[in-house]
Design a protein around this motif. Structure first.
Motif, PDB file in Angstrom:
ATOM      1  N   PHE A 149       0.857  -1.190   0.000  1.00 47.86           N
ATOM      2  CA  PHE A 149       0.000   0.000   0.000  1.00 47.86           C
ATOM      3  C   PHE A 149       0.887   1.230   0.000  1.00 47.86           C
ATOM      4  CE2 PHE A 149      -0.171  -1.027   4.653  1.00 47.86           C
ATOM      5  CZ  PHE A 149       0.474   0.113   5.136  1.00 47.86           C
ATOM      6  N   ARG A 150       0.281   2.324  -0.454  1.00 48.51           N
ATOM      7  CA  ARG A 150       1.047   3.558  -0.625  1.00 48.51           C
ATOM      8  C   ARG A 150       0.377   4.667   0.182  1.00 48.51           C
ATOM      9  NH1 ARG A 150       1.215   6.985  -6.232  1.00 48.51           N
ATOM     10  NH2 ARG A 150       2.580   8.679  -5.521  1.00 48.51           N
ATOM     11  N   VAL A 151       1.196   5.437   0.849  1.00 48.96           N
ATOM     12  CA  VAL A 151       0.701   6.599   1.587  1.00 48.96           C
ATOM     13  C   VAL A 151       1.422   7.833   1.056  1.00 48.96           C
ATOM     14  CG1 VAL A 151       0.513   7.726   3.839  1.00 48.96           C
ATOM     15  CG2 VAL A 151       0.198   5.254   3.655  1.00 48.96           C
ATOM     16  N   LYS A 152       0.622   8.836   0.719  1.00 47.38           N
ATOM     17  CA  LYS A 152       1.206  10.083   0.207  1.00 47.38           C
ATOM     18  C   LYS A 152       0.639  11.249   1.014  1.00 47.38           C
ATOM     19  CE  LYS A 152       1.618  12.772  -4.066  1.00 47.38           C
ATOM     20  NZ  LYS A 152       1.159  12.869  -5.468  1.00 47.38           N
ATOM     21  N   LEU A 153       1.523  12.036   1.589  1.00 48.29           N
ATOM     22  CA  LEU A 153       1.094  13.200   2.367  1.00 48.29           C
ATOM     23  C   LEU A 153       1.555  14.461   1.648  1.00 48.29           C
ATOM     24  CD1 LEU A 153       2.033  12.064   6.005  1.00 48.29           C
ATOM     25  CD2 LEU A 153      -0.123  11.734   4.786  1.00 48.29           C
ATOM     26  N   THR A 154       0.613  15.379   1.404  1.00 46.85           N
ATOM     27  CA  THR A 154       0.945  16.636   0.729  1.00 46.85           C
ATOM     28  C   THR A 154       0.511  17.787   1.620  1.00 46.85           C
ATOM     29  OG1 THR A 154       0.445  15.510  -1.338  1.00 46.85           O
ATOM     30  CG2 THR A 154       0.760  17.890  -1.451  1.00 46.85           C
ATOM     31  N   SER A 155       1.403  18.694   1.842  1.00 48.94           N
ATOM     32  CA  SER A 155       1.111  19.833   2.722  1.00 48.94           C
ATOM     33  C   SER A 155       0.677  21.036   1.886  1.00 48.94           C
ATOM     34  CB  SER A 155       2.365  20.187   3.524  1.00 48.94           C
ATOM     35  OG  SER A 155       2.137  21.378   4.258  1.00 48.94           O
ATOM     36  N   GLY A 156      -0.436  21.681   2.329  1.00 48.96           N
ATOM     37  CA  GLY A 156      -0.892  22.915   1.686  1.00 48.96           C
ATOM     38  C   GLY A 156      -1.504  22.689   0.324  1.00 48.96           C
ATOM     39  N   VAL A 157      -2.712  22.124   0.312  1.00 49.94           N
ATOM     40  CA  VAL A 157      -3.415  21.868  -0.955  1.00 49.94           C
ATOM     41  C   VAL A 157      -4.805  22.514  -0.881  1.00 49.94           C
ATOM     42  CG1 VAL A 157      -4.238  20.127  -2.566  1.00 49.94           C
ATOM     43  CG2 VAL A 157      -2.242  19.658  -1.145  1.00 49.94           C
ATOM     44  N   PRO A 158      -5.049  23.621  -1.588  1.00 46.98           N
ATOM     45  CA  PRO A 158      -6.393  24.228  -1.589  1.00 46.98           C
ATOM     46  C   PRO A 158      -7.428  23.229  -2.085  1.00 46.98           C
ATOM     47  CG  PRO A 158      -4.806  25.717  -2.564  1.00 46.98           C
ATOM     48  CD  PRO A 158      -4.112  24.405  -2.384  1.00 46.98           C
ATOM     49  N   ARG A 159      -8.540  23.158  -1.394  1.00 45.45           N
ATOM     50  CA  ARG A 159      -9.537  22.136  -1.730  1.00 45.45           C
ATOM     51  C   ARG A 159     -10.581  22.663  -2.709  1.00 45.45           C
ATOM     52  NH1 ARG A 159     -11.887  18.425   2.808  1.00 45.45           N
ATOM     53  NH2 ARG A 159     -12.585  17.411   0.892  1.00 45.45           N
ATOM     54  N   LEU A 160     -10.745  21.939  -3.809  1.00 44.24           N
ATOM     55  CA  LEU A 160     -11.772  22.280  -4.796  1.00 44.24           C
ATOM     56  C   LEU A 160     -13.164  22.113  -4.180  1.00 44.24           C
ATOM     57  CD1 LEU A 160     -11.626  23.210  -7.705  1.00 44.24           C
ATOM     58  CD2 LEU A 160     -11.916  20.848  -8.439  1.00 44.24           C
ATOM     59  N   PHE A 161     -13.256  21.140  -3.258  1.00 42.50           N
ATOM     60  CA  PHE A 161     -14.540  20.878  -2.605  1.00 42.50           C
ATOM     61  C   PHE A 161     -15.043  22.133  -1.878  1.00 42.50           C
ATOM     62  CE2 PHE A 161     -16.654  19.628   1.402  1.00 42.50           C
ATOM     63  CZ  PHE A 161     -17.791  19.070   0.881  1.00 42.50           C
ATOM     64  N   HIS A 162     -14.102  22.822  -1.211  1.00 43.70           N
ATOM     65  CA  HIS A 162     -14.502  24.043  -0.499  1.00 43.70           C
ATOM     66  C   HIS A 162     -15.038  25.085  -1.470  1.00 43.70           C
ATOM     67  CE1 HIS A 162     -11.786  23.143   3.220  1.00 43.70           C
ATOM     68  NE2 HIS A 162     -12.809  22.333   3.110  1.00 43.70           N
ATOM     69  N   LEU A 163     -14.395  25.164  -2.635  1.00 41.14           N
ATOM     70  CA  LEU A 163     -14.872  26.120  -3.640  1.00 41.14           C
ATOM     71  C   LEU A 163     -16.298  25.771  -4.064  1.00 41.14           C
ATOM     72  CD1 LEU A 163     -14.340  28.461  -5.610  1.00 41.14           C
ATOM     73  CD2 LEU A 163     -13.459  26.787  -7.232  1.00 41.14           C
ATOM     74  N   PHE A 164     -16.541  24.468  -4.259  1.00 39.44           N
ATOM     75  CA  PHE A 164     -17.889  24.050  -4.655  1.00 39.44           C
ATOM     76  C   PHE A 164     -18.913  24.363  -3.569  1.00 39.44           C
ATOM     77  CE2 PHE A 164     -15.823  20.766  -7.615  1.00 39.44           C
ATOM     78  CZ  PHE A 164     -15.912  21.637  -8.682  1.00 39.44           C
ATOM     79  N   VAL A 165     -18.511  24.175  -2.315  1.00 41.17           N
ATOM     80  CA  VAL A 165     -19.430  24.486  -1.207  1.00 41.17           C
ATOM     81  C   VAL A 165     -19.793  25.963  -1.233  1.00 41.17           C
ATOM     82  CG1 VAL A 165     -19.623  24.651   1.301  1.00 41.17           C
ATOM     83  CG2 VAL A 165     -18.676  22.584   0.261  1.00 41.17           C
ATOM     84  N   VAL A 166     -18.772  26.804  -1.412  1.00 34.88           N
ATOM     85  CA  VAL A 166     -19.029  28.249  -1.435  1.00 34.88           C
ATOM     86  C   VAL A 166     -19.911  28.619  -2.631  1.00 34.88           C
ATOM     87  CG1 VAL A 166     -17.930  30.503  -1.740  1.00 34.88           C
ATOM     88  CG2 VAL A 166     -16.953  28.852  -0.181  1.00 34.88           C
ATOM     89  N   LEU A 167     -19.610  28.029  -3.782  1.00 36.08           N
ATOM     90  CA  LEU A 167     -20.428  28.333  -4.966  1.00 36.08           C
ATOM     91  C   LEU A 167     -21.868  27.904  -4.727  1.00 36.08           C
ATOM     92  CD1 LEU A 167     -18.048  27.337  -7.913  1.00 36.08           C
ATOM     93  CD2 LEU A 167     -18.527  29.593  -6.995  1.00 36.08           C
TER      94      LEU A 167
END
Lengths: 55, 644
Positions: B582-600
């Motif tokens: 299995f693979r684990v990938k951690l990325t720091s500081g990623v703006p979420r598109l989901f949040h944009l959709f919620v706001v829209l």
């Protein structure tokens, strides 16, 4: 109504801007705790017993 | 006098001319400002259909040739004789039908009648013996022109005239100043009802053909075929009380949509649909500036102000009609019967008179057709709120509130909706801008990307209970009989406070792999605990393939402070054949598109709720229609009935 909508809309935008730039997230399914000071050394939280409660 | 070639023939004494409100007199000279050559009014022909009398003025151009100056549709028309086109015989013409007159273009038949020469004066281009019958058809061109097919008293076409609208002020007619005096004289007349003695005040006596007494409801008119002034009217139908009470006071004056009006009469109309009688009122208005007659239709408290339009400019279809580029959708098509009348009228109105009324709508506008055997009339107009009626006609009593949704009532929230959509659009654009800026500014730094090989015997974590392998250098596995191994990542750093995107992937196939995860901040001892899961199941059930779950899942951590971290994983599975890694990938500081959709979504909640409100409003409107909003007729029985 128009003023309310404008105020609300602007509010949403401000909150979104803060969330976007600060890295806020609802972080559903996550928990935040703090290790006791005694567990912060290498032999502490790295030990299996610390997490398994000695089982 | 009548001309026969170059000769002039005296036709003797004719009947007395009926007074009309026409502004012209024989002998007047005209020097039009542009487009028309100077002419002189040399004769007057008075015609009658038995229901009304009108004038046509014979004009002779100084340069030779002649034309007719006539008044129709509330305007003045200069009708020029043209070579006759090929047309059907008079009997074959039907009001509403379209005629292709070749080079002259397409015309719509608006009226097909026979009339008589009632009287005349001056010089005429042909012999018009008083009482002689002639047949004609009025046609309307697509460019708004008016035409007349003159069939005389035989089947063939005797003359063809096409005219264009002229403004009185542009004709430069000498002596027209006297018309204003005549208009004043003809604008009001008092008389007493010959039935009840009630004092009637006529607002348009020169054009009035019928009066329905506002006190007793009796119908007054001239027994002698509609001719004669109102002062000589007799009782045609005797009533003892008014048949209905119009909501607008007859005779009241005011302004609607910027036009000065006087309310002349009211017609109560009815139609039957599905066994139920429906009633509405149509008020006859006179636009006092242009002398044109308009209508104010009232149904359930909803008002529509309608003005006549040239039938030739309307292209009628079964579902849609167009007028001057605007498309109107069919709303109702019913026979409309006059149930009662009150006030003064310019035609021989009578109770029981039935026409086919077809309404097309394009809210707030309406295009309406009223057809009878001999003629078809089109009107076009706009919805007028009751407040504007009350203010415009200076009503002392407020009108009752409208019920339901009017046929062409505009959606009351239209302005608000427009503003909200605009505002939401601006804010949404700003939100997208913020997202783009956040994407540019965010580190989006991969701080950990590690695949744990689960096949290598040395690193096996799916050890059988009690037989766990020995710890490797990077992680500690502790055999305790009931657990498998625990994995620890190499320490990694984040450079600023930001969210953390944790992605977990395994090639699961009808099994699952999970891992309890603890992100430990080495400096502060803060622990963020979460669970990572990969599960994917698929199969075929009843011949249909299905699948559920996902091999890859993502968890988001909020506002993780900058610092040094270690990820601790406690993997588990109950599958006898778990994935090899299995693979684990951690990325720091990623703006979420989901949040944009919620706001829209939040921004468009208001406009979307208005959209739903609009749909409900239109649903209520079309529930009153004979047709669906798509234009198909709701009641097939009714359609077959109409066709019959």
């Amino acid at each position: 109504m128009r003023r309310i909508f404008r105020t609300l809309g602007t509010g949403f935008l401000v909150v979104y801007a803060w969330a976007a730039f600060s890295g806020w997230d609802a972080a559903v399914g996550t928990q935040k705790n703090t290790l006791p000071a005694s567990a912060r050394n290498a032999g502490g939280w790295r030990s299996y017993h610390f997490w398994s409660g000695g089982k | 006098m009548a001309r026969k070639g170059v000769n002039v023939e005296a036709i003797g004494k004719v009947a007395e001319l009926v007074p009309t409100s026409s502004p012209f007199e024989v002998g007047m000279s005209a020097r039009p400002k542009h487009g028309t050559k100077p002419f002189r009014i040399v004769g007057r022909l008075q015609l009658s259909t038995g229901e009304g009398t009108w004038d046509e003025w014979h004009v002779a151009f100084e340069s030779g040739g002649y034309a007719w100056l006539a008044e129709a549709q509330g305007a003045f028309w200069l009708m020029l004789p043209l070579p006759s086109p090929a047309v059907p015989e008079w009997e074959q013409l039907h009001p509403g039908e379209r005629l292709n007159l070749g080079a002259y273009g397409l015309f719509t038949v608006t009226e097909r009648r026979s009339a008589t020469y009632a009287s005349a004066e001056g010089d005429l281009p042909f012999v018009a013996p008083p009482g002689a019958l002639f047949r004609y058809a009025d046609i309307s061109g697509g460019d708004g022109s008016l035409g007349t097919l003159d069939y005389g008293d035989d089947p063939g076409l005797d003359g063809f005239f096409v005219g264009r609208k002229v403004e009185l002020s542009d004709l430069g007619i000498e002596g027209l100043a006297a018309w204003s005096e005549r208009k004043v004289a003809a604008s009001a007349q008092a008389l007493n009802c010959p039935n009840c003695g009630g004092a009637l005040s006529l607002k348009d006596p020169s054009a009035t053909v019928r009066i329905a007494c506002v006190y007793c409801g009796s119908l007054l008119g001239s027994v002698s075929k509609g001719e004669g002034p109102p002062s000589k009217f007799e009782v045609l139908e005797k009533l003892s009380e008014v048949p209905f009470h119009p909501r607008l006071p007859l005779g009241s004056e005011g302004a609607l949509n910027g036009h000065p009006y006087v309310v002349l009469g009211a017609v109560l109309k009815t139609t039957n649909s599905g066994g139920t009688d429906y009633f509405w009122t149509e008020y006859l208005l006179k636009e006092t500036k242009s002398e044109a007659y308009h209508w104010l239709a009232e149904s359930n408290g909803h008002h529509t102000l309608l003005a006549p339009v040239a039938a030739g400019e309307v292209v009628e279809g079964p579902r849609y009609s167009t007028y001057r580029g605007a498309r109107y959708r069919i709303f109702t098509r019913n026979p409309a019967t006059v149930a009662a009348v009150l006030g003064e009228f310019t035609w021989a109105v009578s109770k029981g008179e039935t026409t086919l009324a077809v309404d097309f709508i394009s809210p707030p506008r309406m295009l309406s057709k009223e057809g009878a055997d001999a003629e078809v009339n089109w009107t076009e107009g706009v919805y007028v709120p009751k407040e504007e009626i009350e203010a415009g006609l200076k009503l002392k009593e407020p009108l009752s509130s409208p019920t339901g949704v009017g046929a062409c009532q505009p959606w009351p929230e239209a302005d608000r909706s427009h503003l909200w959509w605009r505002l939401a659009g601006i804010l949404a654009a700003a939100a997208v801008g913020i997202f783009v800026l956040a994407m540019i500014a965010a580190p989006r730094k991969v701080v950990l990307d590690k695949t744990w090989d689960l096949v290598d015997a040395k690193n096996r974590i799916w050890a059988e209970r009690g037989t766990a392998a020995v710890a490797s250098g990077t992680w500690t596995a502790q055999a305790k009989g009931a657990v498998d191994r625990v994995l620890l990542s190499e320490p990694f750093e984040t450079t600023r406070r930001a969210n953390l995107k944790a992605q977990f992937f395994a090639t699961t196939n009808n099994n699952w792999v999970g891992a309890g995860a603890d992100l430990i901040a080495e400096g502060t001892g803060e622990v963020h605990s979460f669970y990572l899961l990969s599960d994917r199941y698929s199969g075929v059930d009843g011949g249909e393939s299905w699948s559920e779950g996902s091999q890859a899942r993502t968890t988001w951590l909020s506002r993780l402070p900058a610092g040094r971290y270690v990820l601790r994983l406690d993997p588990e599975t109950d599958s006898p054949n778990p994935p090899a890694s299995f693979r684990v990938k951690l990325t720091s500081g990623v703006p979420r598109l989901f949040h944009l959709f919620v706001v829209l979504f939040l921004l468009f909640c208001g406009p979307l709720s208005l959209l739903i409100s609009h749909a409900a409003f239109e649903g209520r409107r079309w529930s009153e229609s004979d047709f669906s909003s798509a234009g198909s007729e709701k009641d097939s029985e009714k359609e077959s009935g109409d066709d019959s």
